[in-house]
Design a protein around this motif. Structure first.
Motif, PDB file in Angstrom:
ATOM      1  N   SER A 128     -66.153  45.190 -16.893  1.00  0.00           N
ATOM      2  CA  SER A 128     -64.929  45.772 -16.349  1.00  0.00           C
ATOM      3  C   SER A 128     -64.112  46.502 -17.407  1.00  0.00           C
ATOM      4  O   SER A 128     -63.366  47.427 -17.096  1.00  0.00           O
ATOM      5  N   ASN A 129     -64.251  46.083 -18.661  1.00  0.00           N
ATOM      6  CA  ASN A 129     -63.503  46.724 -19.741  1.00  0.00           C
ATOM      7  C   ASN A 129     -64.367  46.818 -20.989  1.00  0.00           C
ATOM      8  O   ASN A 129     -64.308  45.956 -21.867  1.00  0.00           O
ATOM      9  N   PRO A 130     -65.189  47.866 -21.093  1.00  0.00           N
ATOM     10  CA  PRO A 130     -66.073  48.009 -22.255  1.00  0.00           C
ATOM     11  C   PRO A 130     -65.330  48.030 -23.588  1.00  0.00           C
ATOM     12  O   PRO A 130     -65.867  47.617 -24.614  1.00  0.00           O
ATOM     13  N   GLY A 131     -64.084  48.492 -23.568  1.00  0.00           N
ATOM     14  CA  GLY A 131     -63.320  48.589 -24.797  1.00  0.00           C
ATOM     15  C   GLY A 131     -62.969  47.249 -25.418  1.00  0.00           C
ATOM     16  O   GLY A 131     -62.554  47.189 -26.582  1.00  0.00           O
ATOM     17  N   GLU A 132     -63.131  46.161 -24.664  1.00  0.00           N
ATOM     18  CA  GLU A 132     -62.835  44.834 -25.206  1.00  0.00           C
ATOM     19  C   GLU A 132     -63.936  44.335 -26.145  1.00  0.00           C
ATOM     20  O   GLU A 132     -63.743  43.336 -26.830  1.00  0.00           O
ATOM     21  N   THR A 133     -65.053  45.020 -26.146  1.00  0.00           N
ATOM     22  CA  THR A 133     -66.167  44.637 -27.015  1.00  0.00           C
ATOM     23  C   THR A 133     -66.364  45.693 -28.092  1.00  0.00           C
ATOM     24  O   THR A 133     -66.609  46.863 -27.787  1.00  0.00           O
ATOM     25  N   LYS A 134     -66.232  45.263 -29.317  1.00  0.00           N
ATOM     26  CA  LYS A 134     -66.486  46.156 -30.439  1.00  0.00           C
ATOM     27  C   LYS A 134     -67.919  45.911 -30.906  1.00  0.00           C
ATOM     28  O   LYS A 134     -68.269  44.799 -31.314  1.00  0.00           O
ATOM     29  N   ILE A 135     -68.737  46.950 -30.827  1.00  0.00           N
ATOM     30  CA  ILE A 135     -70.144  46.820 -31.199  1.00  0.00           C
ATOM     31  C   ILE A 135     -70.325  47.210 -32.662  1.00  0.00           C
ATOM     32  O   ILE A 135     -69.926  48.302 -33.076  1.00  0.00           O
ATOM     33  N   ILE A 136     -70.910  46.298 -33.413  1.00  0.00           N
ATOM     34  CA  ILE A 136     -71.294  46.585 -34.796  1.00  0.00           C
ATOM     35  C   ILE A 136     -72.818  46.671 -34.805  1.00  0.00           C
ATOM     36  O   ILE A 136     -73.504  45.658 -34.658  1.00  0.00           O
ATOM     37  N   ALA A 137     -73.339  47.865 -34.926  1.00  0.00           N
ATOM     38  CA  ALA A 137     -74.771  48.080 -34.792  1.00  0.00           C
ATOM     39  C   ALA A 137     -75.393  48.492 -36.119  1.00  0.00           C
ATOM     40  O   ALA A 137     -74.795  49.230 -36.904  1.00  0.00           O
ATOM     41  N   SER A 138     -76.602  48.013 -36.333  1.00  0.00           N
ATOM     42  CA  SER A 138     -77.352  48.423 -37.522  1.00  0.00           C
ATOM     43  C   SER A 138     -77.607  49.923 -37.477  1.00  0.00           C
ATOM     44  O   SER A 138     -77.868  50.508 -36.420  1.00  0.00           O
ATOM     45  N   LEU A 139     -77.577  50.543 -38.635  1.00  0.00           N
ATOM     46  CA  LEU A 139     -77.747  51.993 -38.727  1.00  0.00           C
ATOM     47  C   LEU A 139     -79.103  52.445 -38.186  1.00  0.00           C
ATOM     48  O   LEU A 139     -79.232  53.578 -37.708  1.00  0.00           O
ATOM     49  N   HIS A 140     -80.110  51.581 -38.223  1.00  0.00           N
ATOM     50  CA  HIS A 140     -81.434  51.998 -37.742  1.00  0.00           C
ATOM     51  C   HIS A 140     -81.444  52.246 -36.232  1.00  0.00           C
ATOM     52  O   HIS A 140     -82.357  52.896 -35.720  1.00  0.00           O
ATOM     53  N   LEU A 141     -80.395  51.794 -35.533  1.00  0.00           N
ATOM     54  CA  LEU A 141     -80.304  51.988 -34.093  1.00  0.00           C
ATOM     55  C   LEU A 141     -79.590  53.279 -33.699  1.00  0.00           C
ATOM     56  O   LEU A 141     -79.587  53.653 -32.527  1.00  0.00           O
ATOM     57  N   LYS A 142     -79.004  53.964 -34.671  1.00  0.00           N
ATOM     58  CA  LYS A 142     -78.204  55.153 -34.353  1.00  0.00           C
ATOM     59  C   LYS A 142     -79.017  56.289 -33.706  1.00  0.00           C
ATOM     60  O   LYS A 142     -78.525  56.926 -32.763  1.00  0.00           O
ATOM     61  N   PRO A 143     -80.242  56.572 -34.165  1.00  0.00           N
ATOM     62  CA  PRO A 143     -81.001  57.641 -33.481  1.00  0.00           C
ATOM     63  C   PRO A 143     -81.213  57.366 -31.998  1.00  0.00           C
ATOM     64  O   PRO A 143     -81.163  58.288 -31.181  1.00  0.00           O
ATOM     65  N   LEU A 144     -81.431  56.113 -31.629  1.00  0.00           N
ATOM     66  CA  LEU A 144     -81.583  55.770 -30.223  1.00  0.00           C
ATOM     67  C   LEU A 144     -80.260  55.952 -29.485  1.00  0.00           C
ATOM     68  O   LEU A 144     -80.226  56.516 -28.381  1.00  0.00           O
ATOM     69  N   HIS A 145     -79.168  55.484 -30.083  1.00  0.00           N
ATOM     70  CA  HIS A 145     -77.837  55.677 -29.502  1.00  0.00           C
ATOM     71  C   HIS A 145     -77.560  57.153 -29.261  1.00  0.00           C
ATOM     72  O   HIS A 145     -77.107  57.561 -28.180  1.00  0.00           O
ATOM     73  N   ASP A 146     -77.838  57.983 -30.243  1.00  0.00           N
ATOM     74  CA  ASP A 146     -77.539  59.412 -30.138  1.00  0.00           C
ATOM     75  C   ASP A 146     -78.396  60.091 -29.073  1.00  0.00           C
ATOM     76  O   ASP A 146     -77.930  61.006 -28.380  1.00  0.00           O
ATOM     77  N   ALA A 147     -79.656  59.651 -28.936  1.00  0.00           N
ATOM     78  CA  ALA A 147     -80.536  60.222 -27.914  1.00  0.00           C
ATOM     79  C   ALA A 147     -80.031  59.863 -26.513  1.00  0.00           C
ATOM     80  O   ALA A 147     -80.029  60.709 -25.609  1.00  0.00           O
ATOM     81  N   ILE A 148     -79.593  58.628 -26.331  1.00  0.00           N
ATOM     82  CA  ILE A 148     -79.043  58.208 -25.035  1.00  0.00           C
ATOM     83  C   ILE A 148     -77.758  58.971 -24.733  1.00  0.00           C
ATOM     84  O   ILE A 148     -77.511  59.405 -23.597  1.00  0.00           O
ATOM     85  N   ASP A 149     -76.951  59.168 -25.751  1.00  0.00           N
ATOM     86  CA  ASP A 149     -75.657  59.836 -25.593  1.00  0.00           C
ATOM     87  C   ASP A 149     -75.802  61.267 -25.077  1.00  0.00           C
ATOM     88  O   ASP A 149     -74.873  61.801 -24.453  1.00  0.00           O
ATOM     89  N   LYS A 150     -76.944  61.886 -25.312  1.00  0.00           N
ATOM     90  CA  LYS A 150     -77.152  63.264 -24.869  1.00  0.00           C
ATOM     91  C   LYS A 150     -77.432  63.376 -23.375  1.00  0.00           C
ATOM     92  O   LYS A 150     -77.299  64.466 -22.799  1.00  0.00           O
ATOM     93  N   VAL A 151     -77.830  62.259 -22.747  1.00  0.00           N
ATOM     94  CA  VAL A 151     -78.183  62.327 -21.328  1.00  0.00           C
ATOM     95  C   VAL A 151     -77.371  61.373 -20.463  1.00  0.00           C
ATOM     96  O   VAL A 151     -77.451  61.426 -19.231  1.00  0.00           O
ATOM     97  N   PHE A 152     -76.575  60.515 -21.082  1.00  0.00           N
ATOM     98  CA  PHE A 152     -75.836  59.507 -20.327  1.00  0.00           C
ATOM     99  C   PHE A 152     -74.474  59.311 -20.976  1.00  0.00           C
ATOM    100  O   PHE A 152     -74.374  59.267 -22.210  1.00  0.00           O
TER     101      PHE A 152
END
Length: 291
Positions: free
Chosen positions: A24-48
């Protein structure tokens, strides 16, 4: 408020951000992600649209698929101590009592707590990963529409991060044959190189029957993989990242897994539809819309 540390494999990352987005409130969770996951995050961000996520990427020195402490294979590697040192440095520099620290799973939680000197609340405490995430973030799992058109675009993704999960060539050929009988369009896609295995799990040259009709391609990155999934009407694959992306992108799919494999990470769609079976049961439990 919580800080969720995402330091496991790519599939775990997809499951986690999906649940945060559905809360209900995504902003309540602060995600600390390993840098190796950033390419996947960025690829998803382009379509979703994932702009609601609050994500910070940190370099914890992870150069395999996940933190070495969570594996047997890489546990004793020289990079393990460096990863632990990077984590300790993060907590020394960015301590914040306003957040409850969370990690993805309870597995090896005590080892992780000992190594970092911190306490963590795990999201997943059982063998029902998607259910545990839905419970923790207080949401229901979506219903994916199962509407397969005539002459559907069927995408087969035989590769998996864990080699024993790779779809055997014999099974891939049987699926193509079934799809050909239904006049579906079949595409088989491999990651970077053709990496087939036989039923014994041994690498083998790709020697498809000449009467099979399909196209074969190779994808080299997350963007290309997501593009293939988005273009398909139905995805068939191993219990691995592509299946989790299929759930994330609301694409119907079917999971094939090795003998005695765990159902812990199976998607809500696969569980609801019973769209899964072991390799050695495929001939008797065929994919429903191909039967």
């Amino acid at each position: 408020m919580r800080r969720l540390f995402l330091i496991r494999a790519y599939g775990d990352f997809v499951i986690a951000i999906r649940s945060v987005l559905k809360s209900s409130n995504p902003g309540e969770t602060k995600i600390i992600a390993s840098l190796h996951l950033k390419p996947l995050h960025d690829a998803i961000d382009k379509v979703f649209d994932i702009s609601a996520l609050q994500v910070e990427f940190e370099d914890f020195g992870i150069n395999n698929s996940q933190l070495n402490l969570f594996t047997n294979r890489h546990l004793l590697n020289k990079g393990t101590l460096s990863q632990v040192a990077s984590l300790k440095k993060y907590f020394n520099e960015k301590a914040d009592d306003t957040y409850k620290n969370c990690i993805e799973q309870s597995r090896r939680k005590r080892v992780f707590e000992f190594a970092t000197g911190q306490k963590f609340e795990p999201i997943v405490k059982s063998n029902r990963v998607y259910e545990e995430y839905a419970k923790s973030f207080n949401h229901t799992n979506e219903q994916i529409k199962l509407a397969i058109p005539e002459k559907a675009k069927v995408l087969i993704l035989p590769d998996a991060r864990i080699q024993k999960r790779n779809l055997p060539q014999e099974i891939v050929q049987e699926i193509i044959h079934s799809a050909n009988n239904k006049n579906h369009n079949v595409q088989v896609a491999y990651f970077k190189r053709v990496n087939q295995v036989n039923k014994a799990g041994k690498p083998t040259a790709v020697l498809f029957k000449t009467d099979l009709k399909f196209t074969q391609t190779v994808y080299n990155n997350f963007e290309e993989l997501i593009g293939l999934i988005n273009e398909a009407d139905f995805i068939i694959g191993a219990d691995s990242l592509p299946i989790h992306l299929s759930q994330f992108l609301s694409k119907p799919h079917f999971i094939l897994y090795p003998d005695k494999g765990s159902l812990a990470f199976f998607t809500p769609f696969a569980i609801q539809q019973r769209y899964y079976c072991e390799f050695n049961e495929y001939e008797s439990i065929t994919i429903p819309f191909l039967a």
